[in-house]
Design a protein around this motif. Structure first.
Motif, PDB file in Angstrom:
ATOM      1  N   TYR A  12       0.816  -1.219   0.000  1.00  0.00           N
ATOM      2  CA  TYR A  12       0.000   0.000   0.000  1.00  0.00           C
ATOM      3  C   TYR A  12       0.851   1.270   0.000  1.00  0.00           C
ATOM      4  O   TYR A  12       0.512   2.263   0.646  1.00  0.00           O
ATOM      5  CB  TYR A  12      -0.978   0.009   1.181  1.00  0.00           C
ATOM      6  N   CYS A  13       1.967   1.239  -0.709  1.00  0.00           N
ATOM      7  CA  CYS A  13       2.840   2.413  -0.788  1.00  0.00           C
ATOM      8  C   CYS A  13       2.344   3.373  -1.867  1.00  0.00           C
ATOM      9  O   CYS A  13       1.854   2.951  -2.919  1.00  0.00           O
ATOM     10  CB  CYS A  13       4.274   1.985  -1.103  1.00  0.00           C
ATOM     11  N   ILE A  20      -1.105   2.622  -6.116  1.00  0.00           N
ATOM     12  CA  ILE A  20      -0.787   1.839  -4.927  1.00  0.00           C
ATOM     13  C   ILE A  20       0.193   0.742  -5.323  1.00  0.00           C
ATOM     14  O   ILE A  20      -0.031   0.012  -6.292  1.00  0.00           O
ATOM     15  CB  ILE A  20      -2.055   1.225  -4.311  1.00  0.00           C
ATOM     16  N   ARG A  21       1.267   0.607  -4.538  1.00  0.00           N
ATOM     17  CA  ARG A  21       2.335  -0.301  -4.937  1.00  0.00           C
ATOM     18  C   ARG A  21       2.760  -1.208  -3.783  1.00  0.00           C
ATOM     19  O   ARG A  21       2.586  -0.866  -2.600  1.00  0.00           O
ATOM     20  CB  ARG A  21       3.550   0.491  -5.435  1.00  0.00           C
ATOM     21  N   THR A  22       3.336  -2.324  -4.162  1.00  0.00           N
ATOM     22  CA  THR A  22       4.056  -3.174  -3.232  1.00  0.00           C
ATOM     23  C   THR A  22       5.540  -2.950  -3.482  1.00  0.00           C
ATOM     24  O   THR A  22       6.002  -3.050  -4.625  1.00  0.00           O
ATOM     25  CB  THR A  22       3.718  -4.658  -3.450  1.00  0.00           C
ATOM     26  N   VAL A  23       6.277  -2.616  -2.427  1.00  0.00           N
ATOM     27  CA  VAL A  23       7.702  -2.341  -2.564  1.00  0.00           C
ATOM     28  C   VAL A  23       8.487  -3.473  -1.912  1.00  0.00           C
ATOM     29  O   VAL A  23       8.287  -3.788  -0.743  1.00  0.00           O
ATOM     30  CB  VAL A  23       8.090  -0.987  -1.927  1.00  0.00           C
ATOM     31  N   ILE A  93       3.141 -13.185  -2.700  1.00  0.00           N
ATOM     32  CA  ILE A  93       2.869 -11.994  -1.895  1.00  0.00           C
ATOM     33  C   ILE A  93       2.406 -10.846  -2.789  1.00  0.00           C
ATOM     34  O   ILE A  93       1.447 -10.130  -2.478  1.00  0.00           O
ATOM     35  CB  ILE A  93       4.129 -11.586  -1.107  1.00  0.00           C
ATOM     36  N   ILE A  94       3.078 -10.661  -3.904  1.00  0.00           N
ATOM     37  CA  ILE A  94       2.742  -9.580  -4.843  1.00  0.00           C
ATOM     38  C   ILE A  94       1.322  -9.744  -5.387  1.00  0.00           C
ATOM     39  O   ILE A  94       0.546  -8.771  -5.458  1.00  0.00           O
ATOM     40  CB  ILE A  94       3.762  -9.554  -5.990  1.00  0.00           C
ATOM     41  N   LYS A  95       0.937 -10.959  -5.726  1.00  0.00           N
ATOM     42  CA  LYS A  95      -0.371 -11.192  -6.352  1.00  0.00           C
ATOM     43  C   LYS A  95      -1.534 -10.964  -5.394  1.00  0.00           C
ATOM     44  O   LYS A  95      -2.675 -10.807  -5.837  1.00  0.00           O
ATOM     45  CB  LYS A  95      -0.423 -12.617  -6.920  1.00  0.00           C
ATOM     46  N   GLU A  96      -1.259 -10.912  -4.097  1.00  0.00           N
ATOM     47  CA  GLU A  96      -2.333 -10.682  -3.126  1.00  0.00           C
ATOM     48  C   GLU A  96      -3.015  -9.335  -3.339  1.00  0.00           C
ATOM     49  O   GLU A  96      -4.167  -9.148  -2.953  1.00  0.00           O
ATOM     50  CB  GLU A  96      -1.775 -10.755  -1.703  1.00  0.00           C
ATOM     51  N   GLY A 106      -1.371   1.076 -10.228  1.00  0.00           N
ATOM     52  CA  GLY A 106      -0.185   0.883  -9.408  1.00  0.00           C
ATOM     53  C   GLY A 106       0.638  -0.296  -9.884  1.00  0.00           C
ATOM     54  O   GLY A 106       0.565  -0.696 -11.050  1.00  0.00           O
ATOM     55  N   GLY A 107       1.416  -0.874  -8.966  1.00  0.00           N
ATOM     56  CA  GLY A 107       2.262  -1.979  -9.367  1.00  0.00           C
ATOM     57  C   GLY A 107       3.286  -2.345  -8.316  1.00  0.00           C
ATOM     58  O   GLY A 107       3.049  -2.187  -7.115  1.00  0.00           O
TER      59      GLY A 107
END
Length: 279
Positions: A12-13, A20-23, A93-96, A106-107
């Motif tokens: 949620y970055c 909205i991104r996953t870092v 984890i990313i696909k969640e 996002g991405g």
């Protein structure tokens, strides 16, 4: 299967690329920036960090015992920093959060530490993420092998590229980097047509000197850059230094005032360069 070494996965970055991104934060960095907000990212080795807010100051003997086995800490104040992941584990984890990527454009962003230091694994991960139709970005100091950087760029939609200290002598002394390597790598990426956004940390006494800002401006103009991000110093990560028993050199330096930030902004905007604060 080859594994990558990661010290954090943050969901949620909003400030590490669009939407909205996953870092995914890779552990290990060849630089030694004294203002680093993630000092636990610098070492290539697994570490133990103490969360001082949870520490109840057990006896020295107990703390030493716990430091050998953080799981035994009664308050959870001690924990390992650094964990190995396979590509498949990270993809799960990313696909969640696919729904958030799709609804906000996002991405996934790979950050660090320094992603170039684990270039082969990072490149393989980015390729798989792109195959899922997810937007990708990397955050990099640009300090590393250009062929590795070029390979990463092939699977990256946006490259967030730090520009810190342009004078090579100062750069080697302060952040342990050859600024010519960094400039050449940025120049090479732009010449290949990749979307690259320079990010400039605004650190009083280090990067905010007028000659440094002017040199950055002239350099980005010379290679056709149209947008930069300014990242003012903050002290949010200062407690982490105590947690890994490392001295924080900038404890007496205040973040730049709004008028000082505006002065830097105007230097770039007066030359037709778009400026984003944060980013």
């Amino acid at each position: 299967m080859k594994k990558g070494y990661v010290f954090n996965i943050q969901k949620y970055c909003l400030h590490d690329g669009e939407g909205i991104r996953t870092v995914v934060f890779f552990k290990g960095c060849p630089l030694s920036c004294p203002w680093c907000s993630n000092p636990e990212s610098q070492s290539f080795n697994r570490e133990i960090i103490r969360k001082n807010s949870l520490c109840i100051k057990c006896s020295a003997a107990d703390c030493y015992k716990c430091s050998k086995n953080p799981e035994s800490c009664p308050t959870g104040a001690l924990e390992y920093v650094g964990q190995e992941y396979t590509i498949e584990e990270l993809l799960e984890i990313i696909k969640e959060d696919m729904v958030f990527y799709d609804s906000t454009e996002g991405g996934v962003t790979l950050s660090g530490g320094e992603v170039l230091s684990q270039g082969e694994f990072a490149c393989a991960l980015l390729k798989r993420v792109k195959e899922l139709g997810i937007n990708t970005a990397i955050e990099t100091s640009g300090y590393g092998n250009f062929e590795t950087l070029r390979a990463l760029a092939e699977y990256t939609d946006t490259i967030l590229f730090d520009l810190k200290i342009m004078d090579n002598e100062k750069a080697q002394k302060i952040i342990k980097a050859n600024s010519e390597v960094i400039k050449n790598n940025l120049r090479g990426l732009v010449s290949l047509g990749h979307k690259v956004i320079p990010r400039i940390p605004l650190i009083p006494g280090y990067t905010m000197e007028e000659d440094n800002i002017e040199e950055i401006k002239e350099f980005v103009i010379s290679i056709g850059i149209k947008e930069v991000h300014l990242l003012p110093l903050h002290q949010y990560g200062s407690s982490k230094y105590r947690g890994i028993n490392k001295k924080y050199e900038l404890k007496d330096i205040n973040p730049p005032k709004s008028e000082e930030i505006d002065e830097v902004r105007s230097i770039f905007e007066s030359s037709g360069i778009k400026v984003v604060i944060g980013g």
